[in-house]
Every structure is written in C-alpha cells, then in structure tokens.
Design a protein around this motif. Structure first.
Motif, PDB file in Angstrom:
ATOM      1  N   UNK A   1      12.820   2.090   6.287  1.00  0.00           N
ATOM      2  CA  UNK A   1      12.147   1.444   5.154  1.00  0.00           C
ATOM      3  C   UNK A   1      11.698   0.052   5.591  1.00  0.00           C
ATOM      4  N   UNK A   2      10.411  -0.207   5.437  1.00  0.00           N
ATOM      5  CA  UNK A   2       9.847  -1.502   5.806  1.00  0.00           C
ATOM      6  C   UNK A   2       9.886  -2.475   4.627  1.00  0.00           C
ATOM      7  N   UNK A   3       9.636  -3.729   4.937  1.00  0.00           N
ATOM      8  CA  UNK A   3       9.562  -4.759   3.897  1.00  0.00           C
ATOM      9  C   UNK A   3       8.175  -4.823   3.277  1.00  0.00           C
ATOM     10  N   UNK A   4       7.249  -4.006   3.751  1.00  0.00           N
ATOM     11  CA  UNK A   4       5.853  -4.070   3.331  1.00  0.00           C
ATOM     12  C   UNK A   4       5.694  -3.599   1.886  1.00  0.00           C
ATOM     13  N   UNK A   5       5.106  -4.461   1.066  1.00  0.00           N
ATOM     14  CA  UNK A   5       4.802  -4.144  -0.320  1.00  0.00           C
ATOM     15  C   UNK A   5       3.474  -3.374  -0.338  1.00  0.00           C
ATOM     16  N   UNK A   6       3.465  -2.123  -0.791  1.00  0.00           N
ATOM     17  CA  UNK A   6       2.225  -1.331  -0.723  1.00  0.00           C
ATOM     18  C   UNK A   6       1.065  -1.952  -1.489  1.00  0.00           C
ATOM     19  N   UNK A   7       1.350  -2.632  -2.602  1.00  0.00           N
ATOM     20  CA  UNK A   7       0.269  -3.249  -3.382  1.00  0.00           C
ATOM     21  C   UNK A   7      -0.333  -4.439  -2.648  1.00  0.00           C
ATOM     22  N   UNK A   8       0.517  -5.275  -2.077  1.00  0.00           N
ATOM     23  CA  UNK A   8       0.005  -6.420  -1.323  1.00  0.00           C
ATOM     24  C   UNK A   8      -0.656  -5.968  -0.017  1.00  0.00           C
ATOM     25  N   UNK A   9      -0.124  -4.915   0.582  1.00  0.00           N
ATOM     26  CA  UNK A   9      -0.748  -4.377   1.775  1.00  0.00           C
ATOM     27  C   UNK A   9      -2.172  -3.922   1.473  1.00  0.00           C
ATOM     28  N   UNK A  10      -2.335  -3.227   0.377  1.00  0.00           N
ATOM     29  CA  UNK A  10      -3.666  -2.779  -0.006  1.00  0.00           C
ATOM     30  C   UNK A  10      -4.568  -3.957  -0.332  1.00  0.00           C
ATOM     31  N   UNK A  11      -4.008  -4.975  -0.981  1.00  0.00           N
ATOM     32  CA  UNK A  11      -4.801  -6.165  -1.322  1.00  0.00           C
ATOM     33  C   UNK A  11      -5.289  -6.872  -0.067  1.00  0.00           C
ATOM     34  N   UNK A  12      -4.449  -6.931   0.962  1.00  0.00           N
ATOM     35  CA  UNK A  12      -4.854  -7.580   2.209  1.00  0.00           C
ATOM     36  C   UNK A  12      -5.968  -6.781   2.888  1.00  0.00           C
ATOM     37  N   UNK A  13      -5.811  -5.471   2.938  1.00  0.00           N
ATOM     38  CA  UNK A  13      -6.847  -4.628   3.524  1.00  0.00           C
ATOM     39  C   UNK A  13      -8.165  -4.771   2.762  1.00  0.00           C
ATOM     40  N   UNK A  14      -8.083  -4.805   1.444  1.00  0.00           N
ATOM     41  CA  UNK A  14      -9.291  -4.930   0.622  1.00  0.00           C
ATOM     42  C   UNK A  14      -9.983  -6.264   0.862  1.00  0.00           C
TER      43      UNK A  14
END
Length: 776
Positions: free
Chosen positions: A319-332
């Motif tokens: 399990x990573x510390x990566x927040x899926x919502x913030x990850x998507x926001x960064x990619x966007x």
C-alpha cells in the motif's frame, strides 16, 4: 475247507482309469484349479503391496513447480484501491482464514464434498471415472481435492498414466504430512479461474472487485463453478449456451451447499445469481503506474524492507502513500498546463520537454502524488527521482537557512537578516573567498545596485546570493542542505562559490523533502511512499519515520516568510502562484542554458515540487528549453509555476485556509550592508529595482528567475568588480512597491494553442554538465 482272503477292491477314480488321476484334456486344461486361483490371488496381493510400497518409497514429493508458486505483487493506493499488479502470474496467495467460509464450502460442494472425511484417494470416484471414460463419456476426473492440489502444485495438467500414477502416490504422502486446511488453502491458491487469475484472491478481485474474505455464498458458488470450465463459464463473455451451463452449474453448487448443511435452505431460496464485473485489462505499468511502482521499489530496497530477489518472487501487497485523487489532480494539471500547450509535430522543440513533480505532506513526510513523465512505457526514466539536472535557484533558500541558523555576519561584521543590504551588481566579485574571486552574472546581466536580501530573494539576484553563501560559509551551506534533506552524495553538492546558484543535481523528490522541512518548522522527515507491506497475510515491518530538528523553528519560519515574497511581490519570480489565493511560499529556478526550470512551493498544508527538463528524445542529451510551447526563453515562473498552481487548487479544494507561523522577530530586524564603511558617493545601478525588469522571456517581456541566460537588462554603469563605498542613504523596504514588469502582463503561454501533447523521449540519462548553476 480253506477260506481265501478277500481282496480290497480299489475305488475307481473319475474317468475309470484305475488308480491314476485322469489327465485334463482340451479346453479344460485352461481352467485354473482352486489352489492355483488362491495362490495367484495371494501372489497378486503380495505383488501389489510390494509395488505400492516400492512406489511410496521411490516417488518423492517434488518441489512446487515455478508456475504454482509464482505470484503477482499488488500495489494499492492509500485508500486501498488497486493501482496495479506486477509479475507474470496474477496470483496472490492467502491463508484459509482469509477466504470466507461460504467460498470454502462452495468449492467443496463443487469439487469434493467428502474432503474432510476421506483419504487422499477416492477409490469409488476413480472406478466411476474409469468406467465413464471406457464407455466413451469423456475423460472423467474422479480426483479428490488433494489430488487436484498435487496436480496444480507439483505436476502438469497432461492426462497420462504416468502422471496419474505419480499423482496418486504424491497425494498419499501429502495427505499424510499436511493438514486438510493447508491442502484446501493450497488448492484454492493454485486453481485457475479464468481472466488470467490464479488463486481465489485474484479471482475475487477479477470477477467481483472484492477480497476473498468478503465473498458471499452466491459469489463463492460462481467462482467454484468456474473451476469446471473457466472461459466457457465466464458469463460476461460466454455464449448463450455457456451462460446457461454456468447458471446450471451454479445451482448445482448452491444446492450442494444446502445438502451438506453449509447453507440454510431459506437463504438459498432468496439468493440470486451474482452480478459479475466486466473483464478489465491488466493496468500494468503504463501511464504513471510504472513511475509509482519504480519509486516505491527504490524506497523498499534502499531501506532494506524487501530485497529485489524476494520482491521478484511476488506475493506482496504494497500500500502506497499516494492519494488517488491528488494523483489524478497532478496528472490533470500537467496535461492542462503543459502538454495541451505543446505541439511536437509543428515545433520539434516541444518534444524535448520532460516534466516531473512530487507532492508531500510536510507534517508526515508522506508522498501524496508523484508525476514521473508522459508514460512509463514510452519514457522509462522517472523524472521525479532522477538526479542529473541542476536545481538552479531553488537551492537559494538553503543558503538563507544556513545564514540565519548560524547567525552569519557580513564581511563588515553585521548579523545577516532579511533587511541586510547587498550589492546586486551583475558580475560582482565575491569578497572573502580564497583564490580567484567568483563573479556570477545575474539573469540577463541585469544589475540592481543596493538591494535588501529580501529583494534579492524575490528577484533571485545571483550576485547577492553568492556573497551571502560566502558570508554564511560554503561548507555550512552544504551541511545545511544535507540537514534539510538532500542526500549527502547528491552530485554537484560541493562547497564552492557557485553552490547557492544550484549547481547540485538533486531530484524533484529531494527538493520536495527540503522544502517540507522548511514548512514543518525545521523538522526533517525523509519523504516516503510505502504505508504498509503484506506477504501472504503476514505484515512486513516498516522502519519508523524518523523526525530530526534540522534547523530551528525560527530559522525555518524566517526563510518561509522570505519565500512568501517570491510569490506576493508583484515583481517576484513566482508571482503566478499567487493565483492559488492562499498564503504561498516558494522559489523558482532556472539553470544555465535553461536546461531545467523549477518551481518548488508550499502552503502550510502541502509542499509540491515541479520541474521541467530539456532532453533530446533521440539521444537523451540535455538541451535548452527555450522555445518550448512557442515561448522564447524558459523560466521556473512559467510552466512549472502554472502546473504547481493548477494542481494545488485541486489538491486543497475545500480545505480551510491557514497562515504560516510568524518568525520571532517578524522579519523586521534592521540589516547591515556588506559594503565597506568608508564614506563616498554611492554607485548608481543601471536600473532601479523598482523599475527594471529582473529578467524573463525575450526582451524582458516575462518576469524571469534570475538565471544567467534569457531576458534583457542594462549593463552596470560602474565596474562590477568595484565594491560600493557607502551604505545606502535610506534603508531598503522589505518588498518593492511596484512590480518591475512590462505594461502588458505576460501569460507565459504561446499565442496559438497547440493541439497535441508531447510524447517525451526514452533516451538514457544525460550527464550533469558543468555550468555555474544560475538563477531563479
């Protein structure tokens, strides 16, 4: 009369041959006697027992073959959702207590209802299977779960007498040495369920999106149905006949569970066929998944949590510390602010732009989002963790921290504060060093004359910072960088005169960690990406996240206060980040020849580091970013700051606005000058800080970062090697009152909108280069 003795007559034998037994003739010779039958039967039994004993002695339980033990590694986001799976085999072994009782009973109802009360072999089942096969009714299994487990784990699936004999002997040995629970668990973990899923855990995720522990009776019965014909019974893709056969088999399993008292009849009556997910492609390593897995793997191996060999064997859930919502926001944000404005088909220069970004929670050190490049399968070098591009002026806050933390003094002995006055003349020679004095040019060779350290920070004035680093002590600047979070082996991290200009080549992740220390009141926590590791139900211990007071809280707060000016100052190089609408501290960076441009900024809640690297897609060589997006020149205040702002708006949406801590002295201490105290007429800089442009895109149309290239600016009217001879007649203000910008505010965007994003390159890592580092 003499009597004669009476002779005993011999009883005639059968056939009337006198005393001899008649010989068997004809076909009767072929019929064995009872003695022969008995002897033969006994001999057969002895031979069978002997052969069985010999088989038991000779047939060994082999090691499990590679495909039976091969597993995938499952990588999860912080919320438990699946990021990706790696490994050739989609399997994740689980212990029996991690499989719901309903799913266990369903498998038994489908395959071997008497499993817990029988031996390794079901003789009746074998006989029935042999009879059916002989009658031409198809190949019949007739195997117990123990035999199927042995076949899955130790043998192959080929139907042959030799394989079947081995299976029988190994099954007997396994049944004698392993518990029924272990055998059932092994069977469930090695069975194939279709959709590339080996084992019940992978199957539960593939068909229902749940763990095996959460399977209900209907779902468990469907997975048990698949054991009979995985592809043919996949109701999402099967033919109408296949779907009906799957339903029939499912009903058979459900009824069997009722018959064995594993499922109440009333519950069975109201249970309907389960809803099955559509098949999903294996996410693999495309997009950002590969970068995240790569960064997490580096963390696991570097910290001795799991070595590469063990990780390659599979079976781990990470399990990573990566927040899926913030990850998507960064990619966007990278897509919207950068790639949507690139068109490599029309502008070849656009194909050289490589973005990297990392976002960190400063209070915990958790990496909540990471952008490694356009696509891992197209550009395999992780731009978030690579250490081959210079950091530029994002290093300058480290020099500030070194000066404040060590109560550094100017060359004339005054304590350095934000109001300390420095000479901002471009090319000014550093005083106090050994050997040939170092003379750094400002961006566009712009000279500012007498300016406060705060103004030098806002405008990223190189000449002021090289003197500041000398005053603080070059070794102390290096040591402070390491204390704040830079790895001690960072390339280019040498105590030389150019160190404050960012000649070192830390990664984007490294710089996020440094600024997180500033944001966290001087408490350093090395950024981390892994929250939990589990292998087959057993937790793998993780090291504690050590917190170290790298610098005092007041030093950190003082530097943060100064970095707010970079954004809030209308002429500051990071002014675009002000659009966030929250208190922001940050610093831009632009390196020699504009090969990399940076913006590292933070709010009290979140730190984000963004960089753009120029890399030739064919050779991997470092190249200038000037011209990318149709913009002449490149600066950290352009694309990096725009990406940062777009992401932070989404990442902090809905969160309350908070302020940074105030330094103990409020940043209002009177400063000193590094100039000699001999009175004389003050020198006049070529442009006033309040009206001159501190650099940027062509002709000074965009506020820049203080780099040694790009922008325009006047030459100093006095010899830059000559030191000012007097202190300024008035004390400089902490911020300039006007922004030194052209009349038309720059947008940092091309005049026409490109239509396609860049694809990036896949070249090898380029070298670090020599250069002086440069500005802002």
């Amino acid at each position: 009369m003499k009597l004669r003795p009476i002779k005993r007559l011999k009883r005639p034998t059968a056939g009337g041959t006198g005393g001899k037994r008649p010989r068997r003739t004809g076909w009767r010779r072929l019929i064995p006697t009872w003695r022969m039958t008995l002897l033969g039967f006994a001999s057969a039994i002895l031979l069978g027992v002997g052969l069985f004993a010999l088989g038991i002695a000779l047939v060994k339980v082999p090691d499990a073959h590679a495909t039976a033990v091969a597993q995938s590694n499952t990588w999860l986001y912080s919320d438990g959702s699946v990021l990706t799976r790696t490994g050739q085999t989609n399997r994740q072994n689980v212990s029996l207590d991690k499989v719901s009782p309903a799913a266990q009973h369903a498998a038994l109802a489908a395959e071997d209802r008497n499993f817990y009360n029988e031996g390794a072999i079901n003789v009746q089942g074998l006989a029935r299977a042999a009879l059916n096969t002989a009658k031409g009714e198809g190949t019949q299994g007739g195997s117990t779960i123990t035999q199927q487990y042995v076949k899955n784990t130790y043998l192959n699936q080929k139907q042959s007498v030799t394989r079947k004999v081995k299976e029988l002997f190994i099954a007997i040995k396994v049944d004698a040495t392993e518990s029924k629970d272990d055998i059932l668990a092994g069977y469930l973990n090695t069975s194939y369920y279709g959709r590339g899923a080996y084992g019940i855990q992978a199957a539960a995720q593939a068909y229902f999106g749940v763990d095996a522990s959460a399977l209900n009776a209907a779902q468990g019965a469907y997975l048990a149905t698949l054991l009979n014909a995985p592809s043919a019974y996949d109701v999402a893709t099967a033919t109408p006949a296949g779907k009906q056969n799957a339903v029939n088999r499912w009903n058979y399993v459900m009824d069997g569970m009722v018959k064995e008292n594993w499922l109440p009849a009333d519950e069975r009556a109201k249970t309907v066929f389960p809803e099955v997910k559509d098949p999903q492609p294996n996410p693999g390593l495309s997009g950002q998944a590969g970068y995240l897995v790569d960064a997490a793997t580096q963390y696991l191996t570097a910290n001795g949590i799991v070595n590469e060999t063990e990780l390659a064997k599979g079976g781990y859930t990470i399990k990573l510390s990566i927040d899926p919502n913030r990850q998507q926001a960064l990619q966007d944000s990278v897509q919207a602010q950068l790639h949507d404005n690139l068109n490599p088909d029309k502008r070849k220069k656009d194909a050289t732009a490589q973005a990297g970004a990392v976002s960190v929670d400063p209070r915990t050190g958790a990496v909540v989002a990471l952008y490694g490049g356009v696509d891992y399968v197209k550009h395999y070098v992780d731009n978030a963790t690579r250490r081959d591009y210079q950091a530029g002026s994002t290093f300058k806050p480290i020099a500030l921290a070194a000066a404040f933390e060590n109560n550094a003094r100017t060359q004339d002995g005054r304590t350095i504060t934000p109001r300390t006055v420095y000479d901002g003349t471009s090319g000014r020679k550093v005083r106090g060093g050994k050997g040939t004095p170092y003379a750094a040019p400002n961006e566009g060779d712009k000279s500012y004359g007498q300016i406060s350290l705060q103004q030098a920070t806002d405008w990223s004035v190189n000449s002021a910072f090289t003197q500041l680093a000398q005053d603080a002590g070059l070794q102390k600047v290096k040591d402070t960088g390491i204390a704040l979070g830079l790895p001690s082996n960072t390339p280019g991290l040498d105590p030389v005169a150019s160190i404050p200009l960012g000649t070192a080549t830390p990664s984007v992740l490294d710089m996020a960690g440094v600024y997180a220390t500033l944001d966290n009141g001087g408490k350093q926590i090395t950024p981390w990406l892994v929250a939990a590791v589990d292998r087959e139900g057993e937790a793998v211990p993780l090291p504690a996240h050590k917190t170290t007071q790298a610098i005092s809280a007041d030093t950190a707060n003082q530097v943060t206060s100064m970095l707010q000016g970079v954004v809030s100052d209308p002429g500051g190089t990071g002014w675009r980040a002000k659009a966030l609408g929250r208190p922001v501290a940050g610093k831009t960076g632009t390196t020699d020849e504009q090969k990399s441009v940076w913006f590292v900024g933070y709010t009290p809640e979140l730190v984000t580091s963004v960089a753009l690297f120029g890399q030739d897609p064919a050779t991997g060589a470092q190249v200038s970013l000037s011209g990318v997006g149709g913009i002449d020149g490149a600066a950290g205040g352009q694309f990096p700051a725009q990406i940062w702002t777009g992401y932070m708006k989404a990442a902090l949406k809905g969160q309350p606005v908070s302020d940074f801590a105030t330094p103990a002295d409020g940043g209002e201490d009177a400063g000193a000058t590094d100039a000699p105290t001999t009175p004389s007429t003050p020198s006049t800089p070529s442009a006033s800080p309040s009206t001159g442009t501190p650099g940027g895109a062509t002709g000074g149309t965009t506020p820049g970062d203080g780099s040694s290239s790009g922008g325009s600016g006047g030459k100093p009217t006095t010899d830059p090697t000559t030191q000012p001879t007097t202190q300024p007649t008035t004390r400089p203000t902490n911020r300039p009152t006007t922004r030194p910008t052209p009349t038309t505010p720059p947008t940092g965007q091309p005049t026409t909108q490109p239509t396609s994003p860049a694809t990036g390159g896949t070249g090898a890592l380029a070298g670090t280069g020599a250069g002086t580092g440069s500005g802002g």
